[in-house]
Design a protein around this motif. Structure first.
Motif, PDB file in Angstrom:
ATOM      1  N   ASN A  97      59.240  29.035  46.091  1.00 39.38           N
ATOM      2  CA  ASN A  97      59.232  27.599  45.791  1.00 39.38           C
ATOM      3  C   ASN A  97      58.070  27.173  44.902  1.00 39.38           C
ATOM      4  OD1 ASN A  97      61.520  27.194  47.521  1.00 39.38           O
ATOM      5  ND2 ASN A  97      60.133  27.319  49.268  1.00 39.38           N
ATOM      6  N   ALA A  98      57.761  28.014  43.921  1.00 47.74           N
ATOM      7  CA  ALA A  98      56.775  27.609  42.916  1.00 47.74           C
ATOM      8  C   ALA A  98      57.313  26.394  42.155  1.00 47.74           C
ATOM      9  CB  ALA A  98      56.500  28.759  41.954  1.00 47.74           C
ATOM     10  N   PRO A  99      56.449  25.584  41.568  1.00 45.27           N
ATOM     11  CA  PRO A  99      56.912  24.383  40.860  1.00 45.27           C
ATOM     12  C   PRO A  99      57.707  24.725  39.599  1.00 45.27           C
ATOM     13  CG  PRO A  99      54.556  24.700  40.549  1.00 45.27           C
ATOM     14  CD  PRO A  99      54.972  25.683  41.587  1.00 45.27           C
ATOM     15  N   SER A 113      72.237  30.835  29.157  1.00 48.30           N
ATOM     16  CA  SER A 113      71.770  29.497  29.473  1.00 48.30           C
ATOM     17  C   SER A 113      71.634  29.343  30.984  1.00 48.30           C
ATOM     18  CB  SER A 113      72.762  28.455  28.930  1.00 48.30           C
ATOM     19  OG  SER A 113      72.378  27.149  29.298  1.00 48.30           O
ATOM     20  N   GLY A 114      70.639  28.584  31.404  1.00 47.68           N
ATOM     21  CA  GLY A 114      70.464  28.324  32.831  1.00 47.68           C
ATOM     22  C   GLY A 114      69.844  29.462  33.603  1.00 47.68           C
ATOM     23  N   ALA A 115      69.255  30.433  32.910  1.00 48.68           N
ATOM     24  CA  ALA A 115      68.551  31.511  33.609  1.00 48.68           C
ATOM     25  C   ALA A 115      67.234  30.971  34.166  1.00 48.68           C
ATOM     26  CB  ALA A 115      68.285  32.674  32.665  1.00 48.68           C
ATOM     27  N   LYS A 116      66.923  31.359  35.395  1.00 49.87           N
ATOM     28  CA  LYS A 116      65.692  30.908  36.041  1.00 49.87           C
ATOM     29  C   LYS A 116      64.668  32.025  36.021  1.00 49.87           C
ATOM     30  CE  LYS A 116      65.284  30.439  40.606  1.00 49.87           C
ATOM     31  NZ  LYS A 116      65.390  29.866  41.966  1.00 49.87           N
ATOM     32  N   LEU A 117      63.511  31.764  35.408  1.00 50.04           N
ATOM     33  CA  LEU A 117      62.408  32.725  35.366  1.00 50.04           C
ATOM     34  C   LEU A 117      61.340  32.268  36.356  1.00 50.04           C
ATOM     35  CD1 LEU A 117      63.593  32.501  32.265  1.00 50.04           C
ATOM     36  CD2 LEU A 117      61.591  33.914  31.756  1.00 50.04           C
ATOM     37  N   ASP A 118      61.128  33.037  37.383  1.00 49.20           N
ATOM     38  CA  ASP A 118      60.048  32.805  38.342  1.00 49.20           C
ATOM     39  C   ASP A 118      58.933  33.767  37.950  1.00 49.20           C
ATOM     40  OD1 ASP A 118      58.405  32.423  40.529  1.00 49.20           O
ATOM     41  OD2 ASP A 118      60.008  32.571  42.010  1.00 49.20           O
ATOM     42  N   VAL A 119      57.782  33.237  37.522  1.00 45.85           N
ATOM     43  CA  VAL A 119      56.705  34.081  37.000  1.00 45.85           C
ATOM     44  C   VAL A 119      55.449  33.900  37.843  1.00 45.85           C
ATOM     45  CG1 VAL A 119      57.647  33.942  34.668  1.00 45.85           C
ATOM     46  CG2 VAL A 119      55.849  32.356  35.346  1.00 45.85           C
ATOM     47  N   TRP A 120      54.685  34.990  37.982  1.00 42.50           N
ATOM     48  CA  TRP A 120      53.399  34.914  38.672  1.00 42.50           C
ATOM     49  C   TRP A 120      52.480  36.021  38.161  1.00 42.50           C
ATOM     50  CZ3 TRP A 120      57.882  36.740  40.690  1.00 42.50           C
ATOM     51  CH2 TRP A 120      57.889  37.945  41.404  1.00 42.50           C
ATOM     52  N   ALA A 121      51.188  35.747  38.186  1.00 46.65           N
ATOM     53  CA  ALA A 121      50.215  36.694  37.629  1.00 46.65           C
ATOM     54  C   ALA A 121      48.850  36.472  38.276  1.00 46.65           C
ATOM     55  CB  ALA A 121      50.112  36.526  36.116  1.00 46.65           C
ATOM     56  N   TRP A 141      49.177  27.310  43.277  1.00 48.80           N
ATOM     57  CA  TRP A 141      50.158  27.593  42.214  1.00 48.80           C
ATOM     58  C   TRP A 141      49.500  28.006  40.903  1.00 48.80           C
ATOM     59  CZ3 TRP A 141      54.099  28.262  45.008  1.00 48.80           C
ATOM     60  CH2 TRP A 141      54.454  27.372  46.038  1.00 48.80           C
ATOM     61  N   ASN A 142      48.251  28.466  40.972  1.00 54.27           N
ATOM     62  CA  ASN A 142      47.610  28.951  39.756  1.00 54.27           C
ATOM     63  C   ASN A 142      48.342  30.188  39.240  1.00 54.27           C
ATOM     64  OD1 ASN A 142      45.600  28.906  37.750  1.00 54.27           O
ATOM     65  ND2 ASN A 142      44.336  30.379  38.853  1.00 54.27           N
ATOM     66  N   ASN A 143      48.653  30.181  37.948  1.00 58.60           N
ATOM     67  CA  ASN A 143      49.356  31.288  37.283  1.00 58.60           C
ATOM     68  C   ASN A 143      50.723  31.559  37.901  1.00 58.60           C
ATOM     69  OD1 ASN A 143      47.308  32.057  35.284  1.00 58.60           O
ATOM     70  ND2 ASN A 143      46.088  32.577  37.087  1.00 58.60           N
ATOM     71  N   ARG A 144      51.408  30.484  38.272  1.00 59.43           N
ATOM     72  CA  ARG A 144      52.772  30.582  38.802  1.00 59.43           C
ATOM     73  C   ARG A 144      53.619  29.461  38.213  1.00 59.43           C
ATOM     74  NH1 ARG A 144      52.830  33.851  43.473  1.00 59.43           N
ATOM     75  NH2 ARG A 144      50.732  34.213  44.316  1.00 59.43           N
ATOM     76  N   GLY A 145      54.909  29.692  38.153  1.00 58.00           N
ATOM     77  CA  GLY A 145      55.810  28.636  37.722  1.00 58.00           C
ATOM     78  C   GLY A 145      57.229  29.138  37.559  1.00 58.00           C
ATOM     79  N   ILE A 146      58.153  28.189  37.514  1.00 58.61           N
ATOM     80  CA  ILE A 146      59.572  28.489  37.294  1.00 58.61           C
ATOM     81  C   ILE A 146      60.011  27.773  36.028  1.00 58.61           C
ATOM     82  CG2 ILE A 146      61.908  28.108  38.176  1.00 58.61           C
ATOM     83  CD1 ILE A 146      60.785  28.462  40.996  1.00 58.61           C
ATOM     84  N   PHE A 147      60.720  28.512  35.177  1.00 63.78           N
ATOM     85  CA  PHE A 147      61.223  27.971  33.918  1.00 63.78           C
ATOM     86  C   PHE A 147      62.735  28.207  33.832  1.00 63.78           C
ATOM     87  CE2 PHE A 147      56.797  29.062  33.353  1.00 63.78           C
ATOM     88  CZ  PHE A 147      56.270  27.961  32.688  1.00 63.78           C
ATOM     89  N   ILE A 148      63.459  27.250  33.269  1.00 64.88           N
ATOM     90  CA  ILE A 148      64.911  27.330  33.147  1.00 64.88           C
ATOM     91  C   ILE A 148      65.270  27.346  31.661  1.00 64.88           C
ATOM     92  CG2 ILE A 148      67.126  26.351  33.811  1.00 64.88           C
ATOM     93  CD1 ILE A 148      65.403  27.072  36.200  1.00 64.88           C
ATOM     94  N   THR A 149      66.059  28.347  31.255  1.00 60.95           N
ATOM     95  CA  THR A 149      66.422  28.455  29.838  1.00 60.95           C
ATOM     96  C   THR A 149      67.502  27.451  29.453  1.00 60.95           C
ATOM     97  OG1 THR A 149      68.105  30.139  30.266  1.00 60.95           O
ATOM     98  CG2 THR A 149      65.869  30.910  29.782  1.00 60.95           C
ATOM     99  N   GLY A 150      67.476  27.057  28.187  1.00 59.82           N
ATOM    100  CA  GLY A 150      68.518  26.213  27.627  1.00 59.82           C
ATOM    101  C   GLY A 150      69.612  27.050  26.992  1.00 59.82           C
ATOM    102  N   ASP A 151      70.412  26.432  26.125  1.00 62.69           N
ATOM    103  CA  ASP A 151      71.544  27.114  25.504  1.00 62.69           C
ATOM    104  C   ASP A 151      71.122  28.283  24.630  1.00 62.69           C
ATOM    105  OD1 ASP A 151      73.253  25.355  26.722  1.00 62.69           O
ATOM    106  OD2 ASP A 151      73.454  24.027  24.971  1.00 62.69           O
TER     107      ASP A 151
END
Length: 279
Positions: free
Chosen positions: A109-111, A143-151, A169-179
């Motif tokens: 549940n990273a932001p 499209s709509g791929a969710k990248l959960d990243v941490w380091a 949540w330092n060096n963490r996050g979730i990103f969602i791809t577009g088309d």
């Protein structure tokens, strides 16, 4: 009589004690475990003193485990067992990005962040632009791929290791791809770091003449509807520990370029495309 235990008959004597109506998979796994365990003991002619030390080692390993630390995962990692289980369970078609170990520092549940955001909340380290695409096996964007990243941070620690000094949540996050399937965000260039080596696993590594270091890397867990979940890292090219990762997590295909930039907001840029396999 075959029911009595002997050195020669040890495997059959133990495996014959299993019940008739037990889970078939449990029978298969345990029978093989007994077979190989007894073969190992016979192969090295293990002494009673050595077996006692092994039991003491496993006891200390269990005593080190708690909510914040899992020493048995470390043991599995440094013996290559974690990577072997991962390889067997994540076979993918040619062209798909390879997986590697999940690691102990993921937090659910990273932001969710906007593309281009910076995940380095403490502002430390050398800033790096991470960018690339999420593609299918035909090279089409997902499209709509969710990248959960941490380091880790610039000092080689994850935020959960330093809750009193690092922002949550330092060096963490979730990103969602577009088309276009593209992703980009800013973070600190990862640094190599040692696994916790103050316990029995660390002492074992020292006795074996092995170092405890992992090469610099950033974690990705990528999911998209209709595709297999990908758990992987990208590694910093040129890191001194690439060929001696203490948990054997490096695969050549996951070594990413990290290029110095000029006239840019970040000192580094790392471009890497991920290819997902269909379910």
């Amino acid at each position: 009589m075959t029911g009595f235990f002997s050195e020669e008959n040890s495997v059959n004597a133990v495996n014959a004690r299993m019940g008739v109506d037990i889970d078939p998979r449990l029978r298969t796994v345990m029978a093989s475990l007994i077979k190989h365990l007894h073969a190992f003991i016979k192969d090295v002619e293990l002494t009673e003193e050595e077996w006692g030390k092994a039991i003491a080692f496993l006891t200390r390993t269990g005593q080190m485990c708690g909510d914040e630390r899992q020493e048995y995962i470390l043991l599995s990692d440094v013996l290559g067992a974690s990577m072997l289980v991962d390889a067997i369970n994540n076979r993918r078609p040619e062209g798909a990005t390879e997986s590697t170990v999940f690691g102990p520092f993921h937090v659910a549940n990273a932001p969710v962040r906007q593309m281009g955001d910076c995940i380095s909340l403490d502002g430390k380290g050398e800033a790096c632009l991470f960018e690339g695409r999420i593609l299918d096996l035909d090279g089409q964007p997902i499209s709509g791929a969710k990248l959960d990243v941490w380091a880790d941070n610039a000092e080689g620690f994850y935020d959960v290791q330093q809750p009193d000094t690092q922002p949550q949540w330092n060096n963490r996050g979730i990103f969602i791809t577009g088309d276009d399937g593209r992703y980009h965000f800013v973070g600190a260039k990862p640094v190599s770091y040692p696994i916790p080596d103050d316990g029995p696993v660390g002492k074992m590594l020292a006795a074996l003449g092995r170092h405890p270091y992992r090469p610099a890397h950033i974690h990705f867990m990528i999911t998209a509807p209709g595709y297999q979940k990908l758990v992987t890292h990208t590694f910093v090219g040129g890191d001194e520990y690439l060929t001696s990762d203490t948990v054997f997590g490096v695969k050549e295909s996951l070594v990413a370029p990290f290029e110095k930039t000029e006239n840019s907001a970040t000192m580094w840029k790392s471009k890497f495309d991920f290819v997902l396999a269909p379910k």
